[in-house]
Motif scaffolding. Structure first.
Motif, short mmCIF file in Angstrom:
data_model
loop_
_atom_site.label_atom_id
_atom_site.label_comp_id
_atom_site.label_asym_id
_atom_site.label_seq_id
_atom_site.Cartn_x
_atom_site.Cartn_y
_atom_site.Cartn_z
N LEU A 28 0.83 -1.19 0.00
CA LEU A 28 0.00 0.00 0.00
C LEU A 28 0.87 1.25 0.00
CD1 LEU A 28 -1.41 -2.15 2.32
CD2 LEU A 28 -3.26 -0.57 1.83
N GLU A 29 0.54 2.18 -0.89
CA GLU A 29 1.22 3.47 -0.90
C GLU A 29 0.54 4.39 0.12
OE1 GLU A 29 1.54 5.22 -4.72
OE2 GLU A 29 2.63 3.54 -5.61
N GLN A 30 1.34 4.98 0.99
CA GLN A 30 0.82 5.85 2.03
C GLN A 30 1.67 7.11 2.11
OE1 GLN A 30 -1.96 4.84 4.41
NE2 GLN A 30 -2.20 3.76 2.46
N LYS A 31 1.17 8.09 2.85
CA LYS A 31 1.96 9.30 3.10
C LYS A 31 1.59 9.85 4.48
CE LYS A 31 -1.20 12.55 0.78
NZ LYS A 31 -1.30 13.62 -0.23
N GLY A 32 2.51 10.57 5.06
CA GLY A 32 2.28 11.14 6.38
C GLY A 32 2.63 10.16 7.49
N SER A 33 2.88 10.67 8.67
CA SER A 33 3.21 9.83 9.82
C SER A 33 1.94 9.14 10.32
CB SER A 33 3.82 10.69 10.93
OG SER A 33 5.02 11.29 10.50
N ARG A 34 2.06 7.83 10.55
CA ARG A 34 0.86 7.07 10.90
C ARG A 34 1.21 5.88 11.79
NH1 ARG A 34 -3.09 6.33 5.75
NH2 ARG A 34 -4.50 7.69 6.83
N LEU A 35 0.22 5.48 12.58
CA LEU A 35 0.30 4.25 13.35
C LEU A 35 -0.53 3.21 12.62
CD1 LEU A 35 0.74 2.30 15.69
CD2 LEU A 35 -1.07 3.51 16.95
N PHE A 36 0.13 2.19 12.09
CA PHE A 36 -0.55 1.10 11.39
C PHE A 36 -0.78 -0.06 12.36
CE2 PHE A 36 1.74 3.46 8.13
CZ PHE A 36 0.76 3.62 7.15
N GLN A 37 -1.99 -0.58 12.37
CA GLN A 37 -2.36 -1.73 13.21
C GLN A 37 -3.11 -2.74 12.35
OE1 GLN A 37 -4.42 1.06 15.98
NE2 GLN A 37 -3.44 -0.14 17.60
N ALA A 38 -2.64 -3.97 12.37
CA ALA A 38 -3.29 -5.04 11.60
C ALA A 38 -3.68 -6.17 12.53
CB ALA A 38 -2.35 -5.55 10.52
N ILE A 39 -4.82 -6.79 12.26
CA ILE A 39 -5.24 -7.98 12.98
C ILE A 39 -5.81 -8.98 11.98
CG2 ILE A 39 -7.51 -6.99 13.53
CD1 ILE A 39 -7.40 -8.70 16.15
N SER A 40 -5.48 -10.25 12.17
CA SER A 40 -5.93 -11.31 11.25
C SER A 40 -6.59 -12.43 12.04
CB SER A 40 -4.74 -11.87 10.47
OG SER A 40 -4.04 -10.85 9.79
N TYR A 41 -7.53 -13.08 11.39
CA TYR A 41 -8.20 -14.26 11.95
C TYR A 41 -7.96 -15.42 11.00
CZ TYR A 41 -11.98 -17.31 13.63
OH TYR A 41 -12.72 -18.37 14.12
N HIS A 42 -7.37 -16.48 11.51
CA HIS A 42 -7.03 -17.67 10.73
C HIS A 42 -7.95 -18.81 11.17
CE1 HIS A 42 -3.27 -15.40 10.08
NE2 HIS A 42 -3.25 -15.26 11.39
N GLN A 43 -8.58 -19.47 10.21
CA GLN A 43 -9.53 -20.53 10.57
C GLN A 43 -9.41 -21.73 9.64
OE1 GLN A 43 -13.56 -20.79 9.46
NE2 GLN A 43 -14.34 -20.92 11.54
N GLY A 44 -9.61 -22.89 10.22
CA GLY A 44 -9.73 -24.12 9.45
C GLY A 44 -11.05 -24.79 9.79
N GLU A 45 -11.75 -25.26 8.78
CA GLU A 45 -13.00 -26.00 8.97
C GLU A 45 -12.72 -27.46 8.65
OE1 GLU A 45 -17.21 -26.24 6.62
OE2 GLU A 45 -16.61 -24.21 7.28
N LEU A 46 -12.95 -28.34 9.60
CA LEU A 46 -12.57 -29.75 9.48
C LEU A 46 -13.81 -30.63 9.52
CD1 LEU A 46 -10.31 -28.40 11.87
CD2 LEU A 46 -9.09 -30.10 10.51
N HIS A 47 -13.89 -31.55 8.55
CA HIS A 47 -15.04 -32.44 8.46
C HIS A 47 -14.61 -33.88 8.71
CE1 HIS A 47 -17.83 -29.69 5.88
NE2 HIS A 47 -17.04 -28.97 6.66
N ASN A 48 -15.38 -34.56 9.53
CA ASN A 48 -15.21 -36.00 9.77
C ASN A 48 -16.58 -36.62 9.71
OD1 ASN A 48 -14.41 -38.55 10.46
ND2 ASN A 48 -13.91 -38.06 12.59
N GLY A 49 -17.00 -36.98 8.51
CA GLY A 49 -18.37 -37.43 8.31
C GLY A 49 -19.30 -36.25 8.53
N ASN A 50 -20.29 -36.43 9.41
CA ASN A 50 -21.22 -35.36 9.71
C ASN A 50 -20.73 -34.46 10.85
OD1 ASN A 50 -23.13 -36.19 7.78
ND2 ASN A 50 -24.00 -37.70 9.19
N ASP A 51 -19.59 -34.79 11.41
CA ASP A 51 -19.03 -34.00 12.50
C ASP A 51 -18.15 -32.89 11.92
OD1 ASP A 51 -18.40 -33.22 15.10
OD2 ASP A 51 -16.59 -34.47 15.11
#
Length: 286
Positions: A107-130
């Motif tokens: 990302l192109e930005q300008k000026g003094s800044r505080l950058f904050q990032a947060i991510s959510y990582h998920q896996g969906e696992l199937h075992n038959g109907n479970d």
């Protein structure tokens, strides 16, 4: 006595308008009970500054990576990047029958800044109907100083007196922006009845439970929270007049959790200044 979580009802309301949301056909986040035998071997969000400017602008590199210890039916990561308290960009990626995901954006930005990032990582696992879930959060923060009186620089923790002054200034600017929504909520709710934190602070609950909750209850609450955030914030905000608006430009969501764990609120201000209140009802039974 610890409460046992037997039911977690997820409803989001915009002020007083209750709405239901259908799951998208493919790309989505849906929480299922946590599988304790599955873990993320890697989950990282990293912000970095390119050392040279591109004309009057500098470049922020934003990388999100994660890897599960086994192949999941569905792997998905989402990430949000805020600058001085407002959302400037999002990333998302999903993969069927996958383990590892990598995302990168410059990302192109300008000026003094505080950058904050947060991510959510998920896996969906199937075992038959479970069907089970595995999840983890990651985040990063970076101060960038872009001033005509000093060379372009970045840091995570201030080390010099100059950096401490810049960090203090940017922290105050960010707080002034995000506190506006918090102050408006203070006129609606009794602050003493709620635990409060900003979305970017949620990462700390990867490793510790909320007060008076078990680890499993905390994971369930967080998973359902991210499911709702994805559908009702990340994909777009529904305003009181019924129109949909991009979340870009909105403030870092404030999370208010009632101390008896009966409900929580997610509060943000849109780019055009409208206060949006999302309400999540929790039902903890003995």
């Amino acid at each position: 006595m610890k409460r046992l979580l037997s039911l977690f009802i997820l409803l989001f309301v915009f002020v007083v308008i209750i709405q239901t949301f259908e799951r998208p056909a493919r790309e989505t986040i849906m929480f299922f009970p946590i599988d304790p035998t599955v873990r993320f071997t890697q989950a990282q969000t990293k912000l970095s500054l390119h050392p040279k400017k591109k004309e009057t602008r500098y470049i922020i590199d934003w990388i999100v990576t994660s890897s599960l210890d086994r192949t999941a039916y569905l792997r998905q990561d989402i990430s949000l990047l805020f600058a001085n308290g407002r959302l400037i960009a999002i990333q998302s990626k999903w993969k069927e029958n996958g383990k590892k995901l990598i995302q990168q954006k410059q990302l192109e930005q300008k000026g003094s800044r505080l950058f904050q990032a947060i991510s959510y990582h998920q896996g969906e696992l199937h075992n038959g109907n479970d069907i089970r879930s595995s999840q983890k959060m990651s985040g990063d923060a970076l101060y960038v100083i872009d001033s005509s009186f000093a060379p372009l620089q970045s840091f995570r923790k201030p080390a010099t007196n100059e950096q401490k002054k810049w960090a203090s200034t940017l922290n105050k600017q960010t707080q002034a922006i995000v506190n506006k929504a918090a102050n408006q909520m203070a006129t609606i709710l009794s602050k003493d009845d709620y635990y409060h934190l900003y979305l970017t602070e949620l990462v700390q609950y990867n490793e510790q439970p909320f007060m008076d909750l078990t680890t499993n209850e905390t994971e369930t609450m967080i998973g359902n929270l991210w499911e709702g955030l994805y559908k009702n914030y990340f994909l777009g905000i529904k305003k009181q007049n019924g129109s949909m608006e991009s979340p870009i430009g909105s403030t870092v969501p404030l999370i208010l959790i009632k101390k008896d764990y009966s409900q929580l609120f997610v509060v943000t201000e849109t780019a055009d200044g409208e206060l949006i209140i999302l309400k999540q009802l929790l039902d903890f039974k003995q």
